[in-house]
Design a protein around this motif. Structure first.
Motif, PDB file in Angstrom:
ATOM      1  N   THR A 267       0.829  -1.206   0.000  1.00 50.58           N
ATOM      2  CA  THR A 267       0.000   0.000   0.000  1.00 50.58           C
ATOM      3  C   THR A 267       0.868   1.263   0.000  1.00 50.58           C
ATOM      4  OG1 THR A 267      -0.190  -0.262   2.415  1.00 50.58           O
ATOM      5  CG2 THR A 267      -2.007  -1.056   1.088  1.00 50.58           C
ATOM      6  N   LYS A 268       1.927   1.255   0.791  1.00 48.41           N
ATOM      7  CA  LYS A 268       2.861   2.375   0.752  1.00 48.41           C
ATOM      8  C   LYS A 268       3.643   2.364  -0.556  1.00 48.41           C
ATOM      9  CE  LYS A 268       3.542   2.990   5.738  1.00 48.41           C
ATOM     10  NZ  LYS A 268       4.516   2.956   6.859  1.00 48.41           N
TER      11      LYS A 268
ATOM     12  N   LYS B  98       0.594   4.462   7.796  1.00 43.23           N
ATOM     13  CA  LYS B  98       0.112   4.440   6.416  1.00 43.23           C
ATOM     14  C   LYS B  98      -0.653   5.704   6.035  1.00 43.23           C
ATOM     15  CE  LYS B  98      -0.227  -0.577   5.918  1.00 43.23           C
ATOM     16  NZ  LYS B  98      -1.144  -1.725   5.692  1.00 43.23           N
TER      17      LYS B  98
END
Length: 229
Positions: free
Chosen positions: A98-99, A128
């Motif tokens: 996701t990052k 995040k």
């Protein structure tokens, strides 16, 4: 009266909580690692046309079969592999996919000027959501609001009406606006209408103010000029 303190039981229960949280963290890290690896494999499948082994006509058909609910995630994972430099891809197992997706957005924009070391350090250190806002600020030059995902149930008979309303709002606001913005405009329109006659003037003002945000610079000028007249 406070309960009788059982130190041995307290230590046991607290240890169990830490074990479960550590297990959850490990599972999330393993999942992110596999997703990063999946993106690399998908890029290779497309480049080598490996989908022909399964007698498929195209890579798109391959994705439709492997990702029946949404192919978007597959393209996200591939984007990470395609746009990040090799040194960043090696570190993705630590920061997660996701990052990695946020890093890929910035790497695609900056190209050769992408400061890989600095952003990888931020990705490792920041939560995040904070990291996502930091990337958004770098991409747009402005701060972004905190956000959250809201879930609610719709019956199948209700979905076409809601989808058509959101599509109509998107035509009015522009295709670059998210579905969240479209839903907000629809709600603001309802509140404005509900409070137009003998309603809450504060709610009406709030709704009109939110509408004003959606206007382009030229439309805002025209609106203000019409008020002055």
């Amino acid at each position: 009266m406070p309960p009788k303190f059982n130190r041995r039981r307290a230590i046991f229960v607290l240890t169990k909580i830490d074990e479960i949280l550590a297990w959850e963290q490990k599972r999330e890290t393993e999942r992110d690692t596999k997703f990063v690896e999946l993106g690399r494999h998908l890029c290779e499948v497309r480049a080598g046309q490996y989908w022909r082994v399964e007698s498929l006509k195209s890579f798109n058909e391959f994705l439709e079969r492997k990702f029946p609910e949404s192919r978007r995630k597959a393209y996200y994972l591939m984007s990470i592999h395609e746009h990040l430099p090799p040194q960043a891809r090696k570190a993705l197992e630590e920061v997660g996919w996701t990052k990695g997706l946020e890093l890929a957005k910035l790497a695609r924009k900056d190209g050769q000027l992408f400061d890989c070391a600095t952003w990888l350090h931020k990705a490792k250190e920041m939560p995040k959501e904070d990291f996502r806002r930091e990337i958004e600020k770098e991409l747009t030059g402005r701060e972004t609001e905190p956000w959250q995902i809201i879930y609610f149930k719709l019956y199948e008979s209700q979905i076409p009406v809601v989808e058509q309303a959101i599509e109509t709002a998107a035509l009015m606001l522009g295709s670059d606006k998210s579905r969240g913005y479209c839903l907000e405009m629809m709600c603001a329109d309802f509140l404005a209408g509900a409070n137009l006659d003998n309603g809450n003037p504060e709610t009406l003002l709030y709704s009109i103010t939110r509408f004003f945000r959606f206007l382009s610079g030229e439309q805002r000028q025209a609106f203000l000029q019409s008020l002055s007249k």
